[in-house]
Design an enzyme around this catalytic site. Structure first.
Site, mmCIF file in Angstrom:
data_model
loop_
_atom_site.group_PDB
_atom_site.id
_atom_site.type_symbol
_atom_site.label_atom_id
_atom_site.label_comp_id
_atom_site.label_asym_id
_atom_site.label_seq_id
_atom_site.Cartn_x
_atom_site.Cartn_y
_atom_site.Cartn_z
ATOM 1 N N GLN A 24 -3.769 9.578 -14.453
ATOM 2 C CA GLN A 24 -3.933 9.361 -15.890
ATOM 3 C C GLN A 24 -5.203 10.026 -16.422
ATOM 4 O O GLN A 24 -5.166 10.782 -17.400
ATOM 5 C CB GLN A 24 -3.989 7.860 -16.194
ATOM 6 C CG GLN A 24 -2.688 7.126 -16.016
ATOM 7 C CD GLN A 24 -2.749 5.747 -16.655
ATOM 8 O OE1 GLN A 24 -2.598 5.576 -17.859
ATOM 9 N NE2 GLN A 24 -2.991 4.741 -15.835
ATOM 10 N N ASP A 57 -6.677 16.494 -0.283
ATOM 11 C CA ASP A 57 -6.652 15.120 0.183
ATOM 12 C C ASP A 57 -8.101 14.717 0.492
ATOM 13 O O ASP A 57 -8.690 15.216 1.456
ATOM 14 C CB ASP A 57 -5.772 15.015 1.425
ATOM 15 C CG ASP A 57 -5.651 13.594 1.957
ATOM 16 O OD1 ASP A 57 -6.422 12.712 1.507
ATOM 17 O OD2 ASP A 57 -4.797 13.363 2.826
ATOM 18 N N ILE A 58 -8.663 13.837 -0.340
ATOM 19 C CA ILE A 58 -10.081 13.513 -0.176
ATOM 20 C C ILE A 58 -10.372 12.721 1.099
ATOM 21 O O ILE A 58 -11.539 12.536 1.456
ATOM 22 C CB ILE A 58 -10.645 12.769 -1.406
ATOM 23 C CG1 ILE A 58 -9.946 11.411 -1.610
ATOM 24 C CG2 ILE A 58 -10.531 13.637 -2.648
ATOM 25 C CD1 ILE A 58 -10.587 10.556 -2.690
ATOM 26 N N ALA A 114 -7.614 7.881 -6.654
ATOM 27 C CA ALA A 114 -7.738 6.487 -6.200
ATOM 28 C C ALA A 114 -6.379 5.950 -5.781
ATOM 29 O O ALA A 114 -5.340 6.428 -6.240
ATOM 30 C CB ALA A 114 -8.318 5.608 -7.301
ATOM 31 N N THR A 150 -4.299 3.018 -6.550
ATOM 32 C CA THR A 150 -4.350 2.087 -7.674
ATOM 33 C C THR A 150 -3.218 1.064 -7.685
ATOM 34 O O THR A 150 -3.134 0.274 -8.623
ATOM 35 C CB THR A 150 -4.325 2.854 -9.006
ATOM 36 O OG1 THR A 150 -3.153 3.667 -9.057
ATOM 37 C CG2 THR A 150 -5.561 3.732 -9.151
ATOM 38 N N THR A 173 -13.846 0.354 -11.107
ATOM 39 C CA THR A 173 -12.972 -0.608 -11.756
ATOM 40 C C THR A 173 -13.615 -1.971 -11.973
ATOM 41 O O THR A 173 -14.550 -2.360 -11.256
ATOM 42 C CB THR A 173 -11.698 -0.798 -10.903
ATOM 43 O OG1 THR A 173 -10.860 -1.820 -11.462
ATOM 44 C CG2 THR A 173 -12.056 -1.211 -9.481
ATOM 45 N N ASP A 174 -13.080 -2.700 -12.945
ATOM 46 C CA ASP A 174 -13.478 -4.087 -13.185
ATOM 47 C C ASP A 174 -13.071 -5.010 -12.039
ATOM 48 O O ASP A 174 -13.583 -6.122 -11.930
ATOM 49 C CB ASP A 174 -12.830 -4.592 -14.487
ATOM 50 C CG ASP A 174 -11.311 -4.487 -14.448
ATOM 51 O OD1 ASP A 174 -10.795 -3.353 -14.407
ATOM 52 O OD2 ASP A 174 -10.626 -5.534 -14.452
ATOM 53 N N TYR A 211 -7.600 -4.115 -3.310
ATOM 54 C CA TYR A 211 -7.889 -3.015 -4.228
ATOM 55 C C TYR A 211 -9.346 -3.065 -4.682
ATOM 56 O O TYR A 211 -10.087 -2.084 -4.554
ATOM 57 C CB TYR A 211 -6.953 -3.065 -5.434
ATOM 58 C CG TYR A 211 -7.367 -2.126 -6.553
ATOM 59 C CD1 TYR A 211 -7.318 -0.750 -6.376
ATOM 60 C CD2 TYR A 211 -7.808 -2.628 -7.775
ATOM 61 C CE1 TYR A 211 -7.711 0.116 -7.387
ATOM 62 C CE2 TYR A 211 -8.195 -1.771 -8.798
ATOM 63 C CZ TYR A 211 -8.147 -0.401 -8.600
ATOM 64 O OH TYR A 211 -8.540 0.450 -9.601
#
Length: 304
Positions: A11, A36-37, A60, A62, A101-102, A125
């Site tokens: 996104q 590919d990290i 990520a 996700t 992320t939160d 996650y």
């Protein structure tokens, strides 16, 4: 300035690649098939080939619920990948901007979460993303981590697109009303990261560290859904609005526990760079208008 964008098919990654030129930057977008990290040798290969002056990591794992049963893969992408990027960036002498992320917070509280608040993720996650933050900080001083929340946008799978689909299929649906956060549009996140990248290109440095950024005002998923349906009906994306019922989290059990409170305090970013939170309702209007313009006739029919 050339920027290597990891996760370019996501996104935020897609928005980074599409918008970079507007900031006078060149984005080299790499999706997982291209880079590919979790593979250090692939990172080194791309750094040597493209010679970027900055890395932005939007890659990520996700899938929040799948992470509970796919812990090894979640940690490989969310912890080991960022560690590999940070180590390679340190060797190359370039900075790293990274999205988080939160979900690193436990979701309890009644005030916006600050960057220095205690972290206590409740699932794989969030724990894997927090481990990624820590790995970057250990490897590379010249890093900036941007935590965000409730990401939606034109591309990929997200809550807005799910609500449009369900709204077309059902006359009524229940949406959780006891989880509160800040919906954040992917293009807006990309804009913040690119603004920071341009600032680095001009000034040669950033105030490194941890920052929060999300849309405002805070709302529940129920509030978010109601606004999606209101705007979608007005634009003709939906023939009629479904009835939305507020439900409790306990009425919609999921493998992973979601934070009940995901409101982020974004004052540090504003104080440092003058970047303000945007009204998510206005950003939602832009996304829905773009969807309305670009939907093909057959696709529009399926939403009627």
């Amino acid at each position: 300035m050339r920027i290597l964008v990891c996760g370019a098919n996501g996104q935020v990654g897609r928005e980074l690649v599409e918008r970079a030129a507007n900031f006078g930057l060149t984005a080299i977008g790499r999706d997982r098939q291209q880079l590919d990290i979790t593979r250090s040798e692939q990172i080194e290969r791309d750094l040597q080939q493209f010679q970027p002056q900055m890395i932005i990591n939007a890659a990520a794992y996700t899938h929040v619920d799948n992470a509970e049963k796919d812990e090894q893969q979640a940690y490989a992408i969310n912890r080991d990948g960022p560690r590999n990027l940070a180590a390679a960036a340190a060797r190359a002498g370039v900075p790293l901007l990274h999205l988080s992320t939160d979900y690193v917070f436990c979701g309890e509280g009644d005030r916006p979460c600050r960057e220095d608040d205690h972290t206590a993720p409740t699932g794989v996650y969030g724990a894997s993303k927090l481990a990624g933050e820590q790995a970057i900080a250990e490897q590379l001083p010249e890093h900036l981590i941007l935590r965000t929340s409730w990401v939606y946008g034109l591309h990929g799978h997200n809550f807005v697109k799910t609500m449009l689909r369900l709204g077309a299929e059902r006359d009524s649906l229940g949406v959780v009303s006891d989880q509160v956060g800040g919906p954040t549009e992917a293009g807006n996140i990309a804009g913040v990261l690119l603004w920071l990248a341009r600032h680095y290109a001009r000034e040669g440095s950033l105030a490194w560290g941890l920052y929060h950024y999300s849309g405002a005002p805070a709302c529940s998923w129920y509030d978010f859904a109601e606004e999606i349906f209101r705007q979608a009906e007005a634009l003709g994306l939906l023939a009629r609005r479904p009835q939305v019922r507020p439900i409790a989290t306990s009425d919609y059990p999921t493998p992973a526990r979601r934070p009940a409170w995901s409101v982020l305090d974004c004052s540090r970013l504003h104080a440092q760079y003058g970047i303000s939170q945007r009204d998510w309702r206005r950003d939602l209007a832009d996304v829905l208008e773009r969807l309305a313009r670009h939907e093909q006739p057959a696709a529009r029919a399926s939403l009627a």
